[in-house]
Each structure stands twice: as C-alpha cells, then as structure tokens.
Design an enzyme around this catalytic site. Sequence first.
Site, PDB file in Angstrom:
ATOM      1  N   GLY A  85       0.826  -1.200   0.000  1.00 32.21           N
ATOM      2  CA  GLY A  85       0.000   0.000   0.000  1.00 32.21           C
ATOM      3  C   GLY A  85       0.861   1.250   0.000  1.00 32.21           C
ATOM      4  O   GLY A  85       2.094   1.185   0.128  1.00 32.21           O
ATOM      5  N   THR A 135      -0.092   4.431   5.333  1.00 34.71           N
ATOM      6  CA  THR A 135      -1.414   3.827   5.497  1.00 34.71           C
ATOM      7  C   THR A 135      -1.495   2.889   6.699  1.00 34.71           C
ATOM      8  O   THR A 135      -2.573   2.374   6.996  1.00 34.71           O
ATOM      9  CB  THR A 135      -1.810   3.052   4.228  1.00 34.71           C
ATOM     10  OG1 THR A 135      -0.740   2.186   3.841  1.00 34.71           O
ATOM     11  CG2 THR A 135      -2.108   4.015   3.086  1.00 34.71           C
ATOM     12  N   GLY A 136      -0.380   2.630   7.372  1.00 36.78           N
ATOM     13  CA  GLY A 136      -0.423   1.841   8.605  1.00 36.78           C
ATOM     14  C   GLY A 136       0.013   0.401   8.457  1.00 36.78           C
ATOM     15  O   GLY A 136      -0.442  -0.462   9.213  1.00 36.78           O
ATOM     16  N   HIS A 145      -8.490  35.498  -9.993  1.00 37.72           N
ATOM     17  CA  HIS A 145      -8.027  34.172 -10.406  1.00 37.72           C
ATOM     18  C   HIS A 145      -8.753  33.075  -9.627  1.00 37.72           C
ATOM     19  O   HIS A 145      -9.282  32.122 -10.215  1.00 37.72           O
ATOM     20  CB  HIS A 145      -6.505  34.073 -10.185  1.00 37.72           C
ATOM     21  CG  HIS A 145      -5.905  32.781 -10.632  1.00 37.72           C
ATOM     22  ND1 HIS A 145      -5.198  32.650 -11.798  1.00 37.72           N
ATOM     23  CD2 HIS A 145      -5.902  31.544 -10.067  1.00 37.72           C
ATOM     24  CE1 HIS A 145      -4.784  31.407 -11.925  1.00 37.72           C
ATOM     25  NE2 HIS A 145      -5.199  30.708 -10.880  1.00 37.72           N
ATOM     26  N   GLU A 146      -8.795  33.199  -8.304  1.00 38.52           N
ATOM     27  CA  GLU A 146      -9.411  32.157  -7.474  1.00 38.52           C
ATOM     28  C   GLU A 146     -10.928  32.126  -7.657  1.00 38.52           C
ATOM     29  O   GLU A 146     -11.532  31.045  -7.684  1.00 38.52           O
ATOM     30  CB  GLU A 146      -9.052  32.372  -6.002  1.00 38.52           C
ATOM     31  CG  GLU A 146      -7.560  32.255  -5.692  1.00 38.52           C
ATOM     32  CD  GLU A 146      -6.966  30.927  -6.120  1.00 38.52           C
ATOM     33  OE1 GLU A 146      -7.704  29.917  -6.145  1.00 38.52           O
ATOM     34  OE2 GLU A 146      -5.773  30.894  -6.449  1.00 38.52           O
ATOM     35  N   THR A 167       3.088  -0.966   9.009  1.00 35.90           N
ATOM     36  CA  THR A 167       3.879  -1.336  10.191  1.00 35.90           C
ATOM     37  C   THR A 167       2.999  -1.417  11.429  1.00 35.90           C
ATOM     38  O   THR A 167       3.154  -2.308  12.277  1.00 35.90           O
ATOM     39  CB  THR A 167       5.008  -0.322  10.408  1.00 35.90           C
ATOM     40  OG1 THR A 167       5.790  -0.226   9.217  1.00 35.90           O
ATOM     41  CG2 THR A 167       5.901  -0.732  11.559  1.00 35.90           C
ATOM     42  N   PRO A 203       2.623   4.860   1.200  1.00 36.21           N
ATOM     43  CA  PRO A 203       3.255   5.221   2.481  1.00 36.21           C
ATOM     44  C   PRO A 203       2.248   5.871   3.421  1.00 36.21           C
ATOM     45  O   PRO A 203       1.376   6.637   3.004  1.00 36.21           O
ATOM     46  CB  PRO A 203       4.347   6.225   2.058  1.00 36.21           C
ATOM     47  CG  PRO A 203       4.575   5.975   0.607  1.00 36.21           C
ATOM     48  CD  PRO A 203       3.275   5.508   0.044  1.00 36.21           C
ATOM     49  N   ASP A 240      -2.033  25.028 -12.273  1.00 35.96           N
ATOM     50  CA  ASP A 240      -3.282  24.701 -12.967  1.00 35.96           C
ATOM     51  C   ASP A 240      -2.998  24.083 -14.330  1.00 35.96           C
ATOM     52  O   ASP A 240      -3.643  23.110 -14.734  1.00 35.96           O
ATOM     53  CB  ASP A 240      -4.128  25.968 -13.149  1.00 35.96           C
ATOM     54  CG  ASP A 240      -4.453  26.641 -11.827  1.00 35.96           C
ATOM     55  OD1 ASP A 240      -4.506  25.926 -10.823  1.00 35.96           O
ATOM     56  OD2 ASP A 240      -4.634  27.869 -11.815  1.00 35.96           O
ATOM     57  N   HIS A 284     -11.804  30.164 -10.758  1.00 37.33           N
ATOM     58  CA  HIS A 284     -11.900  28.718 -10.530  1.00 37.33           C
ATOM     59  C   HIS A 284     -13.251  28.351  -9.932  1.00 37.33           C
ATOM     60  O   HIS A 284     -13.941  27.430 -10.395  1.00 37.33           O
ATOM     61  CB  HIS A 284     -10.795  28.262  -9.562  1.00 37.33           C
ATOM     62  CG  HIS A 284      -9.430  28.231 -10.155  1.00 37.33           C
ATOM     63  ND1 HIS A 284      -9.118  27.538 -11.283  1.00 37.33           N
ATOM     64  CD2 HIS A 284      -8.264  28.821  -9.745  1.00 37.33           C
ATOM     65  CE1 HIS A 284      -7.837  27.678 -11.566  1.00 37.33           C
ATOM     66  NE2 HIS A 284      -7.295  28.460 -10.642  1.00 37.33           N
TER      67      HIS A 284
END
EC number: 3.4.24.-
Length: 617
Positions: A207, A211-212, A428-429, A214, A209, A505, A432
């Site tokens: 999986g 994600t648990g 600009h924002e 260990t 890095p 973008d 979007h």
Amino acid sequence: MQEVKSPKRPMIFYYIIVLVAILCINFLLLPALEQRQVKEVDYGTFMTMIDEKQIDSVNIESNQIIFTDKSGDTVYKTGIIEDPDLVTRLHESGAKFSSEIIEPTSPIISFLMACFLPMLIMIALGQWLSKKMLSKMGGGMNSMQFGMGGKSNAKVYVKSSSGIKFSDVAGEDEAKELLSELVDYLHTPEKYREIGASMPKGALLVGPPGTGKTLLAKAVAGEANVPFFSISGSEFVEMFVGMGAAKVRDLFKQANEKAPCIVFIDEIDAIGKKRNGQMSGNDEREQTLNQLLTEMDGFDGSKGVVILAATNQPDSLDPALLRPGRFDRRIPVELPDLQGRIDILKVHAKKIRVGDNVDYAAVAKAAAGASGAELANIVNEAALRAVRDNRKFVTQADMEESVEVVIAGYQKKNRVLSNKEKLVVSYHEVGHALVAAKQTESAPVHKITIIPRTSGALGYTMQVEDGEHFLMTKEELENKIATFTGGRAAEELIFHQITTGASNDIEQATKLAKAMITRYGMNEEFDMVAMETMTNQYLGGDSSMTCSLETQTEIDKKVRDLVKLQHSKAYKILEDNVGKLHELAQYLYEHETITGEEFMEILNKPVEIPAKETDEA
C-alpha cells in the site's frame, strides 16, 4: 566473483610507526612521569624552611625555585616572588646554590619505567598493528569470517510490549479481517491441524506510504500476544559479501527458538527486488535474497512462525518471493475511504482534548485522499494550534485549519502582496470557483482564500465532494479541466493579460487530459487502446509511453485541443457571469477568505438592475 582488495602498505610504514612510538615514550612520557614526583609547596612554606634552616640545595630559575630538604629525598618546587633579600637569607641559612637538582628516584621505579613500561606499550601497539593488518586481508576470508559471526539487528518486542491492538488501527477493516485469521492460528493452531489446513507462511502488506502497514503488523503481534521481531530490509544489506545472508540465518534461528512468534520485515523491496541475471562486483543483495528464499522454504510453519512483510513497491519484488509457499497472502492496505477517515480521526482524537462541536465527518470530507499518517498529523496540528491560541481544547476551526496546513502549508504572514497582485489573485481564485459552480457535474466549493501559504501558493480554491466517488465520467473529467483553466480565463477576461499564477493549474489540466486519452480510452479515434502504462502506483506513479513517436505526436495534439476546448468553455462561463465575477472578487479582495456558504449566498443573490436602465427598457 570479483573481489575488491585494499592496497597493501609496505612494512617500512609500520617500522616508522614503532620508531616514532619509542621516541615519544623516551622523550615525552618518561620525563612527564618523573616530573610528577616533584612536591609543589607555597612560598610561605619555603620561607619557613629557610628560617628553620631545613633547605639543603636550591636552584633559583626565572619562573620557579627548586630546592631539597636536608634529607635529600624530596624535591620541592615553588613560585617566584620579588624578594631582594632572598639570596642573603638563603646564604645565612646554610643552603647550597646548585645549578641543577636531579630528583632522586627509587631504583625499582626506575627499572620498571625504563624496561617494563615501554615493553607493555610495544605489546599493545603490536596487537593493534596485527588487527589492522588482518582487517586488510579481507579477500576470500570475508564471506567465512562475517558469515559465521553475523547477527541480525532485529528489535524484539516480547509479549507485545508496544501494547498495540486492532482497536488502535482504524480505516483498514478488510486488512484487519485477513490478519485476524493469523492471530487465531497463533492462539489455537489445533483446530487448523485437525482439518489438515496449514497457515500461510507469509503475508505481504502492500500500500501507499503512511497507510499503517507497520502499525498493522504490530497490532497482529499485540493481539496474538507473542514475541515480535521487527527489522528493516535495508539492515540486511552490508558491504561484505555474506553478511546479509548470515543475518537472515540468525533471524530465522532466533524466530524458531521463540516460536510461536511473528517476524516482520519492513521495506522488503530493499532486498527482494527482481534478479536481472547480470553478474556484478558485489552480489550481496542477491545472496541475501537467495538465503531468505531458502529459509522460508526450510522452516517449519507448524511451529507458529509467521512472516509479515511490508512494501510500497510490490511490482519490483522477485516472483520467487511471491509464489505460494513463501508469501502466500497479499493484503492490500489502501488509502482509507470516508468512513475510514472518520474512524482514524476519532482514534487519534482520543489522545487530545476535543470540543463537543467537532464534526469529524466534515473534516474527513475536506481531507479526501489523506493517509492515516496524514490524518494523525492533522489532529496533532489542530492540538498545536489550540495551544498557540491559549485554549484548553481543540475546536472545529482548529481541525479545518490543520487540514489546510497539511494540504497547502502554513500561512505566510510576512508575505504582503501589492494591491494589484491581491486583486489579480482574487479574480483568479474566483474564476476557478465560478466555473466549478456553473457546471452540473462538479464538486461544490468549500472555501476560497487569497492568504499566501508556505507551499508557494498565493491562494487556492478548495472543493469538497458530498460523498465518496470511485468512478469519474468523461463529463466530470472535462469539467475538472475547465475548472483548472478558470483562473487563467478570469485574468484574460478582466485584465486582458496573463500571469505566472496558473503554472500549477496548467500542469494539472495537462496531466488529466493526457490520462483521458492514453489510459482511460476517452478518445474516439484511439478507442480502447492503451498508449501509456503506469508503474509504482503507490509512490505517485511513473508513466511510460507504449506507442510510436508518430502516435505520441498525435496524442500531444489531441491533449492540446482538449485543454484548449475546456479553456474556451471556462472563458464563456465567466463572460456570461461577469457581474457575479466582479462581485465575488471584490468580496474576496476585502475579506481574503470566503466560505462555501458565503460563496453560494452571493452567487444565488439576484443581480440588481439600476432603475434608469429599467425605464429605458
């Protein structure tokens, strides 16, 4: 096998070292030892001995006075003090003036210092030189010497001293269900033997890095309450040939002695990569892998020794390592879904003080795509923010801000934009957000801000999906590309010029458009033909083209046409809603941050038409 030897030094080099050591002993060490036997007294004691006529010989130097008493057995030393009558008083006391006072030394001490001390030093020096020369005679002895004495560096947690259970791991229900069978086998192996079933010798956790993987391995040991051996794959790789194989043998020997137990090899891809068959100068990695394969075949699984391993590069592992009988079971540990993120946040929130108003579902939605480690970091960042604000518990605002910190970095309070730049970023924002809101198949706007962040962003627009989506249609992907181009379209529409603010973008839109054509088959001309393959899917994904150069040229043209088409669509949406664009941008310019509710309220508010224009109409 090619062996690399260090160049040998001539014997004259070692003779010179011995000669220098003898000279140092004779001229530095022995005089220093003799000087330590001189008794140092203060000037008052010296004057008292003059008055009592106890001084036999005296030598007045420029910075000290050396003298002996009447017995002559002890040499005294004191400092110089300006005293014009000193010589007269010494003469009247009967002292003898001597230019050199030699310290009397015991014959036994002199003999020991002159003979045995240099001999002992020479023996120690010889031992050091012999070890030095033996260490340079590596060659063919390296494998034998280190292979016989190599010890594994595995950390042993006996009886699960870490105290981690399955209840401490959230968001990975499928992985816990598969691993619980291993725990049950370690608890009650009889019911499996009764029916003739044998437990898998190894389970491979794969999986992304964080994600648990260990943590799950430790939880298995905690639930089974057995010794837990933990070692990283890189710890097997040594410079000398045979060391890694010796460590593998020692690890499995210890595991068999402490059975039932669990052996966990983290980042196994460090030693388990595919063998390419090419001979190299140092094949230590390949020998270590061969030894690991042999040990997994040789040990008795009925004793209760379970091998767990973790990797985020499963495609790079050797096929011999993954075949049945070695790592029989492959357990995916994927990024958590919405419910998994909620559960992970609740697990980590138990360690801190949390207010009653915290909505974990809202935080989990905003943190879409986050791993368990990132969610733990979000909770910790929220606690740190509460401490900075002198509060005793974490609030919803702390959680939401910590999500933005993990995604975009901390706010840069020392970066002050000019009024013009601030206005450009506002348009600009809002560009979007407005393009996203005016499209039907698009995620709702959650927040818009023009506060610079440490990631380098001067502002950003956050969209949050209402629920979990595992499939995306062609229309949804095209809408995402149009949303990416909305910021540049707003700059073109309002200012009639473009800036460098759209670099990210452009990168995201191009990447998505290319994937639609080369991987998702969303082009009529190419149909369902894969033009690109992906590797290392858990580490961001590396792509490689699988078509001719002529086809790549055609793909580039289609990517350009697709992005250009969506750019034109975004420009048309903003042009049709230019009034709302001005209104929202002005509000964002003044307040610097707009929430999703404020954005929709302004967007849905009817546009007021001046009375003069109405009369004319």
